[in-house]
Design a protein around this motif. Structure first.
Motif, PDB file in Angstrom:
ATOM      1  N   ALA A  68       1.654   8.924  -6.634  1.00 59.66           N
ATOM      2  CA  ALA A  68       2.262  10.297  -6.498  1.00 59.66           C
ATOM      3  C   ALA A  68       3.191  10.471  -7.578  1.00 59.66           C
ATOM      4  O   ALA A  68       3.105  11.733  -8.166  1.00 59.66           O
ATOM      5  CB  ALA A  68       2.725  10.520  -5.072  1.00 59.66           C
ATOM      6  N   GLU A  69       4.170   9.627  -7.827  1.00 57.72           N
ATOM      7  CA  GLU A  69       5.086   9.964  -9.047  1.00 57.72           C
ATOM      8  C   GLU A  69       4.398   9.981 -10.359  1.00 57.72           C
ATOM      9  O   GLU A  69       4.924  10.709 -11.069  1.00 57.72           O
ATOM     10  CB  GLU A  69       6.063   8.576  -9.113  1.00 57.72           C
ATOM     11  CG  GLU A  69       7.120   8.738  -7.601  1.00 57.72           C
ATOM     12  CD  GLU A  69       7.830   7.409  -7.529  1.00 57.72           C
ATOM     13  OE1 GLU A  69       7.819   6.615  -8.523  1.00 57.72           O
ATOM     14  OE2 GLU A  69       8.796   7.178  -6.591  1.00 57.72           O
ATOM     15  N   LEU A  70       3.543   9.036 -10.525  1.00 57.87           N
ATOM     16  CA  LEU A  70       2.772   8.945 -11.916  1.00 57.87           C
ATOM     17  C   LEU A  70       2.015  10.327 -11.952  1.00 57.87           C
ATOM     18  O   LEU A  70       1.823  10.889 -13.005  1.00 57.87           O
ATOM     19  CB  LEU A  70       1.945   7.771 -11.976  1.00 57.87           C
ATOM     20  CG  LEU A  70       2.558   6.609 -12.136  1.00 57.87           C
ATOM     21  CD1 LEU A  70       1.583   5.428 -12.303  1.00 57.87           C
ATOM     22  CD2 LEU A  70       3.380   6.848 -13.836  1.00 57.87           C
ATOM     23  N   GLY A  71       1.238  10.701 -10.848  1.00 59.79           N
ATOM     24  CA  GLY A  71       0.753  12.215 -10.813  1.00 59.79           C
ATOM     25  C   GLY A  71       1.475  13.305 -10.944  1.00 59.79           C
ATOM     26  O   GLY A  71       1.140  14.267 -11.983  1.00 59.79           O
ATOM     27  N   ASP A  72       2.729  13.399 -10.657  1.00 62.22           N
ATOM     28  CA  ASP A  72       3.298  14.387 -10.841  1.00 62.22           C
ATOM     29  C   ASP A  72       4.045  14.469 -12.297  1.00 62.22           C
ATOM     30  O   ASP A  72       4.100  15.521 -12.919  1.00 62.22           O
ATOM     31  CB  ASP A  72       4.686  14.223  -9.849  1.00 62.22           C
ATOM     32  CG  ASP A  72       4.331  14.959  -8.592  1.00 62.22           C
ATOM     33  OD1 ASP A  72       3.260  15.209  -8.305  1.00 62.22           O
ATOM     34  OD2 ASP A  72       5.124  14.406  -7.649  1.00 62.22           O
ATOM     35  N   ARG A  76       0.942  -1.082  -0.020  1.00 57.19           N
ATOM     36  CA  ARG A  76       0.018  -0.121  -0.108  1.00 57.19           C
ATOM     37  C   ARG A  76       0.865   1.350  -0.091  1.00 57.19           C
ATOM     38  O   ARG A  76       0.661   2.235  -0.552  1.00 57.19           O
ATOM     39  CB  ARG A  76      -1.000  -0.188   1.291  1.00 57.19           C
ATOM     40  CG  ARG A  76      -1.817   1.220   1.153  1.00 57.19           C
ATOM     41  CD  ARG A  76      -2.848   1.122   2.229  1.00 57.19           C
ATOM     42  NE  ARG A  76      -3.570  -0.230   2.438  1.00 57.19           N
ATOM     43  CZ  ARG A  76      -3.977  -0.506   3.503  1.00 57.19           C
ATOM     44  NH1 ARG A  76      -3.966   0.272   4.811  1.00 57.19           N
ATOM     45  NH2 ARG A  76      -4.585  -1.582   3.705  1.00 57.19           N
ATOM     46  N   ASP A  77       1.934   1.363   0.951  1.00 54.06           N
ATOM     47  CA  ASP A  77       2.774   2.552   1.017  1.00 54.06           C
ATOM     48  C   ASP A  77       3.613   2.686  -0.745  1.00 54.06           C
ATOM     49  O   ASP A  77       3.587   3.740  -1.086  1.00 54.06           O
ATOM     50  CB  ASP A  77       3.880   2.347   1.824  1.00 54.06           C
ATOM     51  CG  ASP A  77       3.116   2.359   3.253  1.00 54.06           C
ATOM     52  OD1 ASP A  77       2.011   2.734   3.532  1.00 54.06           O
ATOM     53  OD2 ASP A  77       3.864   1.856   4.247  1.00 54.06           O
ATOM     54  N   ASN A  78       4.091   1.535  -1.154  1.00 49.70           N
ATOM     55  CA  ASN A  78       4.785   1.480  -2.554  1.00 49.70           C
ATOM     56  C   ASN A  78       3.763   2.215  -3.568  1.00 49.70           C
ATOM     57  O   ASN A  78       4.105   2.826  -4.319  1.00 49.70           O
ATOM     58  CB  ASN A  78       5.390   0.435  -2.801  1.00 49.70           C
ATOM     59  CG  ASN A  78       6.606  -0.051  -1.822  1.00 49.70           C
ATOM     60  OD1 ASN A  78       7.028   1.039  -1.266  1.00 49.70           O
ATOM     61  ND2 ASN A  78       6.937  -1.151  -1.753  1.00 49.70           N
ATOM     62  N   MET A  79       2.420   1.548  -3.344  1.00 48.87           N
ATOM     63  CA  MET A  79       1.472   1.865  -4.450  1.00 48.87           C
ATOM     64  C   MET A  79       1.108   3.427  -4.224  1.00 48.87           C
ATOM     65  O   MET A  79       0.947   4.258  -5.408  1.00 48.87           O
ATOM     66  CB  MET A  79       0.118   1.100  -4.072  1.00 48.87           C
ATOM     67  CG  MET A  79      -0.844   1.281  -5.240  1.00 48.87           C
ATOM     68  SD  MET A  79      -2.420   0.432  -4.888  1.00 48.87           S
ATOM     69  CE  MET A  79      -3.005   0.689  -3.269  1.00 48.87           C
ATOM     70  N   ALA A  80       1.089   3.837  -3.258  1.00 46.22           N
ATOM     71  CA  ALA A  80       0.591   5.443  -3.065  1.00 46.22           C
ATOM     72  C   ALA A  80       1.950   6.238  -3.443  1.00 46.22           C
ATOM     73  O   ALA A  80       1.575   7.174  -4.279  1.00 46.22           O
ATOM     74  CB  ALA A  80       0.473   5.451  -1.407  1.00 46.22           C
ATOM     75  N   GLN A  81       3.141   5.792  -3.132  1.00 47.71           N
ATOM     76  CA  GLN A  81       4.189   6.495  -3.587  1.00 47.71           C
ATOM     77  C   GLN A  81       4.299   6.467  -5.129  1.00 47.71           C
ATOM     78  O   GLN A  81       4.596   7.574  -5.794  1.00 47.71           O
ATOM     79  CB  GLN A  81       5.461   5.778  -3.027  1.00 47.71           C
ATOM     80  CG  GLN A  81       6.899   6.405  -3.425  1.00 47.71           C
ATOM     81  CD  GLN A  81       8.156   5.760  -3.045  1.00 47.71           C
ATOM     82  OE1 GLN A  81       8.017   4.764  -2.212  1.00 47.71           O
ATOM     83  NE2 GLN A  81       9.138   6.213  -3.418  1.00 47.71           N
ATOM     84  N   ARG A  82       4.197   5.249  -5.689  1.00 49.21           N
ATOM     85  CA  ARG A  82       4.120   5.245  -7.263  1.00 49.21           C
ATOM     86  C   ARG A  82       2.927   6.134  -7.833  1.00 49.21           C
ATOM     87  O   ARG A  82       3.026   6.726  -8.766  1.00 49.21           O
ATOM     88  CB  ARG A  82       4.171   4.060  -7.628  1.00 49.21           C
ATOM     89  CG  ARG A  82       4.177   3.372  -9.095  1.00 49.21           C
ATOM     90  CD  ARG A  82       5.520   4.053  -9.564  1.00 49.21           C
ATOM     91  NE  ARG A  82       5.386   3.941 -11.142  1.00 49.21           N
ATOM     92  CZ  ARG A  82       6.174   4.500 -12.162  1.00 49.21           C
ATOM     93  NH1 ARG A  82       6.866   5.637 -11.521  1.00 49.21           N
ATOM     94  NH2 ARG A  82       6.231   4.195 -13.349  1.00 49.21           N
ATOM     95  N   THR A 115      -1.570  16.931 -10.334  1.00 54.26           N
ATOM     96  CA  THR A 115      -1.439  17.496  -9.191  1.00 54.26           C
ATOM     97  C   THR A 115      -2.308  18.914  -8.911  1.00 54.26           C
ATOM     98  O   THR A 115      -2.182  19.326  -7.919  1.00 54.26           O
ATOM     99  CB  THR A 115      -0.090  17.444  -8.359  1.00 54.26           C
ATOM    100  OG1 THR A 115       0.783  18.305  -9.370  1.00 54.26           O
ATOM    101  CG2 THR A 115       0.669  16.200  -8.463  1.00 54.26           C
ATOM    102  N   ALA A 116      -2.885  19.132  -9.967  1.00 58.82           N
ATOM    103  CA  ALA A 116      -3.561  20.306 -10.313  1.00 58.82           C
ATOM    104  C   ALA A 116      -4.675  20.203  -9.324  1.00 58.82           C
ATOM    105  O   ALA A 116      -5.133  19.313  -9.121  1.00 58.82           O
ATOM    106  CB  ALA A 116      -3.750  20.995 -11.799  1.00 58.82           C
TER     107      ALA A 116
END
Length: 127
Positions: free
Chosen positions: A69-73, A61-67, A78-79
């Protein structure tokens, strides 16, 4: 005489100790006790497995949220989000040629006109 008593007492003590050990081992090898032991070990193994599964799920779950966020950036997602609702959809209305509001020559008139007379569809006439 004292020597005989000493060795006799030592032999009796060794016999009692050996008998006690054998009886304890026999009680451990009864089917009921073996079943209880196996159940306890299975419960312990299940607890360890559950703990590892929970740790794994939290890590995923932590890695999924991190990835995410990376894809969103990377995609510029992220607007700030516009919280207004979209306008309602407009559906096309199908005209019934047999309705009294139908006008000949309207934009919705079909190119092909049947040669037979058409009647409005009535569900009750089918029976």
């Amino acid at each position: 005489m004292f020597r005989r008593t000493f060795w006799f007492t030592t032999g009796v003590a060794a016999g009692v100790w050996a008998t006690t050990k054998v009886n304890r081992k026999l009680k451990q090898l009864t089917p009921e006790n073996l079943a209880v032991t196996a159940a306890n070990k299975a419960i312990e193994a299940g607890g360890r497995l559950r703990d590892r599964a929970v740790d794994f799920a939290l890590e995923v779950r932590d890695n999924m949220a991190q990835r995410e966020a990376e894809l969103g950036d990377a995609l510029g997602l992220t607007a700030p989000v516009d919280r207004e609702l979209p306008p309602p959809r407009r559906y096309a209305v199908i005209e019934n040629r047999n309705s009294p509001t139908y006008v000949e020559g309207s934009a919705h008139e079909p190119a092909y006109k049947p040669t037979y007379k058409t009647y409005p569809y009535n569900r009750n006439e089918d029976h």
